[in-house]
Design a protein around this motif. Structure first.
Motif, PDB file in Angstrom:
ATOM      1  N   TYR A 441       0.857  -1.325   0.284  1.00  0.00           N
ATOM      2  CA  TYR A 441      -0.030  -0.194   0.057  1.00  0.00           C
ATOM      3  C   TYR A 441       0.732   1.647  -0.583  1.00  0.00           C
ATOM      4  O   TYR A 441       0.610   2.290  -0.882  1.00  0.00           O
ATOM      5  CB  TYR A 441      -0.877  -0.148   0.670  1.00  0.00           C
ATOM      6  CG  TYR A 441      -2.664  -1.192   0.618  1.00  0.00           C
ATOM      7  CD1 TYR A 441      -2.541  -0.719  -0.305  1.00  0.00           C
ATOM      8  CD2 TYR A 441      -2.162  -2.035   2.373  1.00  0.00           C
ATOM      9  CE1 TYR A 441      -3.975  -1.478  -0.195  1.00  0.00           C
ATOM     10  CE2 TYR A 441      -3.462  -2.532   1.444  1.00  0.00           C
ATOM     11  CZ  TYR A 441      -3.901  -2.628   1.084  1.00  0.00           C
ATOM     12  OH  TYR A 441      -5.584  -3.586   0.619  1.00  0.00           O
ATOM     13  N   ILE A 442       2.562   1.546   0.929  1.00  0.00           N
ATOM     14  CA  ILE A 442       3.187   2.271   0.694  1.00  0.00           C
ATOM     15  C   ILE A 442       3.129   2.669  -0.634  1.00  0.00           C
ATOM     16  O   ILE A 442       3.549   3.723  -1.448  1.00  0.00           O
ATOM     17  CB  ILE A 442       4.103   2.290   2.061  1.00  0.00           C
ATOM     18  CG1 ILE A 442       3.113   2.314   2.778  1.00  0.00           C
ATOM     19  CG2 ILE A 442       4.560   3.143   1.863  1.00  0.00           C
ATOM     20  CD1 ILE A 442       4.560   1.749   4.632  1.00  0.00           C
ATOM     21  N   GLY A 443       3.913   1.467  -0.833  1.00  0.00           N
ATOM     22  CA  GLY A 443       4.481   1.416  -2.332  1.00  0.00           C
ATOM     23  C   GLY A 443       3.834   2.112  -3.255  1.00  0.00           C
ATOM     24  O   GLY A 443       4.306   3.303  -4.612  1.00  0.00           O
ATOM     25  N   LEU A 444       2.187   1.294  -3.259  1.00  0.00           N
ATOM     26  CA  LEU A 444       1.557   2.075  -4.715  1.00  0.00           C
ATOM     27  C   LEU A 444       1.033   3.372  -3.592  1.00  0.00           C
ATOM     28  O   LEU A 444       1.331   4.304  -5.382  1.00  0.00           O
ATOM     29  CB  LEU A 444      -0.071   0.799  -3.816  1.00  0.00           C
ATOM     30  CG  LEU A 444      -1.432   1.415  -4.918  1.00  0.00           C
ATOM     31  CD1 LEU A 444      -0.821   1.177  -6.026  1.00  0.00           C
ATOM     32  CD2 LEU A 444      -2.494   0.949  -4.263  1.00  0.00           C
ATOM     33  N   GLY A 445       0.840   4.250  -3.106  1.00  0.00           N
ATOM     34  CA  GLY A 445       0.509   5.611  -2.654  1.00  0.00           C
ATOM     35  C   GLY A 445       2.117   5.988  -3.484  1.00  0.00           C
ATOM     36  O   GLY A 445       1.756   7.206  -3.935  1.00  0.00           O
ATOM     37  N   LEU A 446       3.047   5.489  -3.257  1.00  0.00           N
ATOM     38  CA  LEU A 446       4.406   6.067  -4.109  1.00  0.00           C
ATOM     39  C   LEU A 446       4.374   6.610  -5.054  1.00  0.00           C
ATOM     40  O   LEU A 446       4.932   7.366  -5.781  1.00  0.00           O
ATOM     41  CB  LEU A 446       6.026   5.496  -3.137  1.00  0.00           C
ATOM     42  CG  LEU A 446       6.005   6.320  -1.636  1.00  0.00           C
ATOM     43  CD1 LEU A 446       7.456   5.475  -1.609  1.00  0.00           C
ATOM     44  CD2 LEU A 446       6.558   7.619  -1.953  1.00  0.00           C
ATOM     45  N   GLY A 447       4.237   5.086  -5.684  1.00  0.00           N
ATOM     46  CA  GLY A 447       4.114   5.432  -6.772  1.00  0.00           C
ATOM     47  C   GLY A 447       3.081   6.187  -7.789  1.00  0.00           C
ATOM     48  O   GLY A 447       2.779   6.865  -8.978  1.00  0.00           O
ATOM     49  N   ILE A 448       1.884   5.818  -7.378  1.00  0.00           N
ATOM     50  CA  ILE A 448       0.918   6.521  -7.802  1.00  0.00           C
ATOM     51  C   ILE A 448       1.000   8.589  -7.800  1.00  0.00           C
ATOM     52  O   ILE A 448       1.134   9.032  -8.607  1.00  0.00           O
ATOM     53  CB  ILE A 448      -0.715   6.899  -6.845  1.00  0.00           C
ATOM     54  CG1 ILE A 448      -1.023   5.980  -7.188  1.00  0.00           C
ATOM     55  CG2 ILE A 448      -1.937   7.729  -7.206  1.00  0.00           C
ATOM     56  CD1 ILE A 448      -2.427   5.082  -6.883  1.00  0.00           C
ATOM     57  N   TYR A 449       1.916   8.417  -6.584  1.00  0.00           N
ATOM     58  CA  TYR A 449       2.502  10.228  -6.538  1.00  0.00           C
ATOM     59  C   TYR A 449       3.573  10.503  -7.310  1.00  0.00           C
ATOM     60  O   TYR A 449       3.173  11.624  -8.267  1.00  0.00           O
ATOM     61  CB  TYR A 449       3.057  10.373  -5.248  1.00  0.00           C
ATOM     62  CG  TYR A 449       3.723  11.415  -4.980  1.00  0.00           C
ATOM     63  CD1 TYR A 449       3.369  13.200  -4.654  1.00  0.00           C
ATOM     64  CD2 TYR A 449       5.438  11.432  -4.622  1.00  0.00           C
ATOM     65  CE1 TYR A 449       4.501  14.136  -4.656  1.00  0.00           C
ATOM     66  CE2 TYR A 449       5.953  12.733  -4.214  1.00  0.00           C
ATOM     67  CZ  TYR A 449       5.746  14.196  -4.839  1.00  0.00           C
ATOM     68  OH  TYR A 449       6.312  14.765  -4.541  1.00  0.00           O
TER      69      TYR A 449
END
Length: 489
Positions: A441-449
């Motif tokens: 989830y953290i990686g997904l958030g960073l990827g979207i950012y």
């Protein structure tokens, strides 16, 4: 899921009141940053940094100590409460005596020789807040979230109203000389000191609203219980103090370590302090969660499925924190208007500070291992190591990278605390956290950012449309993952 929904509802009550109240308080940031210069606002940032340290020292960890001992049958809820309250009251009266004695010297040492009222006002705020922490803890333990929230909101409403009065209206009335009464109590030379005065008056009102809880002093002081509470709570002071070093020390060090003159250093401090406020949504959620979760973790510890519930709580917590990270970073072009134009040069640190607070929230979840196993000394050791790392990184990076170095020191310090706490927790109180999913989830958030940064330059959609689409994408992916998780059992 029932117990998690109950925890979520308690968090929502604390959170909505905190968000509403803090949002009102948040609206003061434009007031401060449009009416005061960055150098003047640096004074406010500096004092609130000191406040964090003293807030920990003046509570002595007895807030958590009260939660730990109130559920023990041989102690009794009233005895634990009154013992903690008497101790905090006496400690803070002693602190007030010392401040009154050393105030002239201390004001001069802090480079405010013409404003000793700054130190005195702020000390009184700290004292009343520290004493009030125990009655507030009792309200939390008794699930009186609405009363807790109501008092907090009223305090902030008073702060906002008085801040507007002192900073916006009084200068105009004073200049026009249309109301001679204003001249009797308003002095333009006090300047940012009226921020402290507004907070002090609000704290006095809060104190009176807690009078029914303060009457608990009549239950007396248990001299047998006190040493047990002190042994448990003292390491919490170290933990709290180390946490404040991670959170606040940078604002103290920036003034001293930035390679400019004092005026420019204070300006940089003001910019950093204002931009730090843009990460407040994350801080608000973590605070609301802690208010609800701390008594919940202690009360639920004896249940057979406690560890399963704790693991689920962390997963949902991270999902929501990543949502907040994306909400602020994807819509930063809207959030930036909460600070004056002079302060917007520091916006690049906001994503770093949001991530730092996300890891702080993870640490709050993971810290149950030392609280429930009474290994607070080991927990203190973890916090001290993280504080030492933060101090080292600030000293090393501030002269080179300025306040950006401080933001990275925040992130590394909190991430380190979360990692070490997880490893120790697996040894002393093993919980099967879904680590891979949390990191995903953290990686997904960073990827979207990061994708948003690239797509903004390529796709010229109307403001906010791309950001909204990416935020909805995150929610859909999270909902899909969680639906599969529930089906898998």
């Amino acid at each position: 899921m029932g117990i998690i929904k109950k925890l979520a509802s308690q968090t929502a009550i604390y959170g909505l009141s905190s968000i509403f109240g803090r949002f009102l308080n948040y609206l003061l940031v434009p007031l401060y940053t449009y009416y005061f210069s960055a150098e003047e606002y640096g004074v406010v940032s500096e004092f609130y940094a000191y406040a964090g340290f003293f807030a920990v020292l003046l509570i002595f960890g007895f807030e958590t100590g009260y939660f730990r001992f109130r559920n023990k049958e041989e102690v009794g809820k009233d005895t634990a409460y009154s013992t903690a309250l008497w101790f905090i009251l006496l400690i803070n009266l002693g602190f007030l005596s010392v401040i009154v004695w050393v105030n002239p010297w201390l004001s001069n040492f802090l480079h405010y020789p013409d404003h000793p009222e700054y130190v005195l006002c702020f000390s009184l705020i700290l004292i009343m807040d520290a004493i009030a922490s125990i009655p507030f803890a009792r309200l939390r333990a008794e699930d009186k979230a609405f009363r807790f929230a109501g008092i907090k909101v009223i305090e902030i409403l008073i702060t906002v109203g008085l801040s507007l009065f002192f900073i916006k209206f009084c200068p105009k009335l004073y200049a026009d000389n249309t109301y001679p009464l204003i001249n009797q109590f308003y002095d333009p030379a006090i300047g940012v000191g009226y921020i402290f005065i507004a907070n002090l008056i609000a704290s006095v009102f809060k104190f009176f609203m807690l009078t029914p809880q303060l009457l608990g002093l009549r239950w007396g002081f248990d001299s047998t219980l006190f040493p047990r509470m002190l042994r448990y709570s003292l390491p919490m002071v170290v933990i709290g103090f180390a946490g404040i070093i991670n959170e606040m020390l940078d604002r103290v060090l920036l003034k001293q370590l930035l390679p400019y003159d004092l005026s420019t250093n204070m300006k940089m401090l003001g910019i950093y302090g204002a931009c730090y406020k843009l990460s407040i949504l994350m801080s608000l959620f973590i605070q609301a969660f802690r208010f609800a979760a701390e008594p919940f973790f202690f009360a639920y510890a004896e249940n057979a499925d406690a560890k399963v519930i704790y693991a689920k709580v962390l997963r949902f917590f991270v999902i929501f924190c990543v949502f907040i990270f994306l909400l602020v970073t994807l819509f930063i072009d809207f959030f930036k208007y909460f600070v004056g134009p002079e302060f917007r040069s520091g916006l690049d640190v906001v994503p770093i500070l949001l991530l730092a607070n996300l890891f702080l929230g993870i640490y709050v979840n993971l810290s149950i291992w030392y609280k429930l196993t009474d290994r607070t000394l080991i927990g203190a050791g973890v916090s001290l190591c993280a504080a030492a790392l933060t101090i080292y990184l600030n000293i090393k990076w501030i002269p080179i990278y300025g306040y950006t170095g401080s933001a990275w020191a925040h992130l590394i310090g909190y991430a380190g605390m979360a990692f070490v706490s997880y490893m120790l927790g697996q040894k002393y109180y093993p919980v099967k956290y879904d680590v891979l999913r949390v990191l995903a989830y953290i990686g997904l958030g960073l990827g979207i950012y990061l994708a948003n940064l690239q797509l903004q330059a390529m796709i010229h959609w109307p403001p906010g449309v791309l950001s909204a689409a990416l935020l909805v994408l995150y929610l859909l992916i999270a909902a899909l993952f969680e639906k599969r998780q529930l089906k898998a059992g």
